[in-house]
Design a protein around this motif. Structure first.
Motif, PDB file in Angstrom:
ATOM      1  N   VAL A 187       0.784  -1.251   0.055  1.00  0.00           N
ATOM      2  CA  VAL A 187       0.035   0.154  -0.197  1.00  0.00           C
ATOM      3  C   VAL A 187       0.893   1.165  -0.140  1.00  0.00           C
ATOM      4  O   VAL A 187       0.553   2.339  -0.817  1.00  0.00           O
ATOM      5  CB  VAL A 187      -0.980   0.060   1.210  1.00  0.00           C
ATOM      6  CG1 VAL A 187      -1.666   1.289   1.213  1.00  0.00           C
ATOM      7  CG2 VAL A 187      -1.850  -1.252   1.197  1.00  0.00           C
ATOM      8  N   GLY A 188       1.936   1.352   0.906  1.00  0.00           N
ATOM      9  CA  GLY A 188       2.998   2.243   0.755  1.00  0.00           C
ATOM     10  C   GLY A 188       4.273   1.695   1.196  1.00  0.00           C
ATOM     11  O   GLY A 188       4.458   0.726   1.635  1.00  0.00           O
ATOM     12  N   GLY A 197      13.092   0.915   2.966  1.00  0.00           N
ATOM     13  CA  GLY A 197      12.622  -0.631   2.492  1.00  0.00           C
ATOM     14  C   GLY A 197      11.616  -1.123   3.369  1.00  0.00           C
ATOM     15  O   GLY A 197      11.086  -1.971   3.076  1.00  0.00           O
ATOM     16  N   TYR A 198      11.048  -0.378   4.245  1.00  0.00           N
ATOM     17  CA  TYR A 198       9.664  -0.888   4.814  1.00  0.00           C
ATOM     18  C   TYR A 198       8.399  -0.562   3.879  1.00  0.00           C
ATOM     19  O   TYR A 198       8.419   0.465   3.297  1.00  0.00           O
ATOM     20  CB  TYR A 198       9.456  -0.018   6.200  1.00  0.00           C
ATOM     21  CG  TYR A 198      10.669  -0.536   7.207  1.00  0.00           C
ATOM     22  CD1 TYR A 198      10.489  -2.089   7.837  1.00  0.00           C
ATOM     23  CD2 TYR A 198      11.617   0.261   7.446  1.00  0.00           C
ATOM     24  CE1 TYR A 198      11.366  -2.565   8.814  1.00  0.00           C
ATOM     25  CE2 TYR A 198      12.554  -0.517   8.412  1.00  0.00           C
ATOM     26  CZ  TYR A 198      12.399  -1.786   8.823  1.00  0.00           C
ATOM     27  OH  TYR A 198      13.418  -2.287   9.842  1.00  0.00           O
ATOM     28  N   ILE A 205       6.427   1.670  11.623  1.00  0.00           N
ATOM     29  CA  ILE A 205       6.992   0.201  11.661  1.00  0.00           C
ATOM     30  C   ILE A 205       6.674  -0.465  13.214  1.00  0.00           C
ATOM     31  O   ILE A 205       6.469   0.226  14.116  1.00  0.00           O
ATOM     32  CB  ILE A 205       8.322  -0.154  11.190  1.00  0.00           C
ATOM     33  CG1 ILE A 205       9.495   0.818  12.127  1.00  0.00           C
ATOM     34  CG2 ILE A 205       8.640   0.385   9.745  1.00  0.00           C
ATOM     35  CD1 ILE A 205      10.878   0.270  11.745  1.00  0.00           C
ATOM     36  N   GLU A 206       6.747  -1.806  13.057  1.00  0.00           N
ATOM     37  CA  GLU A 206       6.667  -2.577  14.304  1.00  0.00           C
ATOM     38  C   GLU A 206       7.836  -3.466  14.386  1.00  0.00           C
ATOM     39  O   GLU A 206       8.429  -3.817  13.296  1.00  0.00           O
ATOM     40  CB  GLU A 206       5.058  -3.101  14.419  1.00  0.00           C
ATOM     41  CG  GLU A 206       4.150  -2.313  14.514  1.00  0.00           C
ATOM     42  CD  GLU A 206       2.579  -2.907  14.412  1.00  0.00           C
ATOM     43  OE1 GLU A 206       2.656  -4.213  14.417  1.00  0.00           O
ATOM     44  OE2 GLU A 206       1.746  -2.294  14.216  1.00  0.00           O
ATOM     45  N   ALA A 207       8.080  -4.107  15.531  1.00  0.00           N
ATOM     46  CA  ALA A 207       9.092  -5.193  15.525  1.00  0.00           C
ATOM     47  C   ALA A 207       8.923  -6.501  14.905  1.00  0.00           C
ATOM     48  O   ALA A 207      10.089  -6.873  14.146  1.00  0.00           O
ATOM     49  CB  ALA A 207       9.312  -5.772  17.068  1.00  0.00           C
ATOM     50  N   LEU A 238      11.861  -4.854   2.637  1.00  0.00           N
ATOM     51  CA  LEU A 238      12.072  -5.168   1.489  1.00  0.00           C
ATOM     52  C   LEU A 238      13.568  -4.964   1.110  1.00  0.00           C
ATOM     53  O   LEU A 238      14.312  -4.207   1.583  1.00  0.00           O
ATOM     54  CB  LEU A 238      11.452  -4.357   0.395  1.00  0.00           C
ATOM     55  CG  LEU A 238       9.855  -4.624   0.569  1.00  0.00           C
ATOM     56  CD1 LEU A 238       9.296  -3.315  -0.121  1.00  0.00           C
ATOM     57  CD2 LEU A 238       9.203  -5.834   0.351  1.00  0.00           C
ATOM     58  N   ASP A 239      14.100  -5.632   0.073  1.00  0.00           N
ATOM     59  CA  ASP A 239      15.330  -5.527  -0.409  1.00  0.00           C
ATOM     60  C   ASP A 239      15.757  -4.413  -1.481  1.00  0.00           C
ATOM     61  O   ASP A 239      16.576  -3.940  -1.706  1.00  0.00           O
ATOM     62  CB  ASP A 239      16.129  -6.827  -1.018  1.00  0.00           C
ATOM     63  CG  ASP A 239      15.982  -7.797   0.127  1.00  0.00           C
ATOM     64  OD1 ASP A 239      16.802  -7.433   1.208  1.00  0.00           O
ATOM     65  OD2 ASP A 239      15.441  -9.055   0.016  1.00  0.00           O
TER      66      ASP A 239
END
Length: 177
Positions: free
Chosen positions: A112-113, A118-119, A158-160, A165-166
């Motif tokens: 979605v975003g 890379g997140y 973000i969460e733990a 992504l690479d």
């Protein structure tokens, strides 16, 4: 925080989808070309998701698509080829009703975003995070986000448990993280 970010990202994706995906599939196919022979998993696009199917069809090697096994479970991937029989799966995504299971070495991830770290911001079910965690525990896997450039955000909350992504591929090019 994720809910508000997700709403903004959905709006950006919808507008980008209406404008067309440009050369995105060609850029993705070119990026994947050096990975020929490696097992690839993509996805069946739904609603306003950018379409990876031309790049998946061009891949030389085994290609799979995600199958949702159950809530809280990682995805599994069933072998796919252009024109194969498909049926609606969980959440309405098309899946092959039968065939070999594939363990991907390269995974095209819908989103979605995204941000340049890379997140990714997904739909909130955690399927791809669990899947990437499991695949990475077995060995190397290349996680390729595929999105419209308009889906880029300054910073995804973000969460733990979030798996980065690479690389991200958009209609404007490749973003290496």
């Amino acid at each position: 925080m994720k809910s508000g970010a997700r709403n903004q990202a959905f709006a950006a994706r919808k507008a980008a989808f209406a404008a067309g995906q440009g050369q995105a599939a060609e850029i993705l196919a070119d990026f994947l070309a050096p990975h020929s022979g490696r097992a690839l998993a993509g996805y069946m696009p739904m609603r306003t998701e950018i379409d990876p199917l031309p790049a998946m069809a061009a891949h030389v090697g085994t290609v799979g698509v995600p199958v949702i096994i159950g809530e809280g479970q990682p995805l599994r991937f069933r072998e796919w080829s252009p024109g194969c029989a498909m049926v609606p799966g969980a959440f309405g995504a098309l899946i092959p009703p039968e065939g070999a299971w594939v363990t991907p070495e390269v995974l095209i991830v819908p989103l979605v975003g995204f941000d340049r770290r890379g997140y990714r911001l997904g739909y909130g079910g955690g399927f791809y995070d669990r899947t990437l965690e499991g695949l990475r525990a077995r060995g190397p896997v290349l996680a390729v986000g595929f999105a419209f450039s308009a889906q880029e955000m300054p910073e995804v909350p973000i969460e733990a448990t979030d798996q980065p992504l690479d690389v991200i591929v958009t209609e404007r090019g490749v973003i290496t993280v």
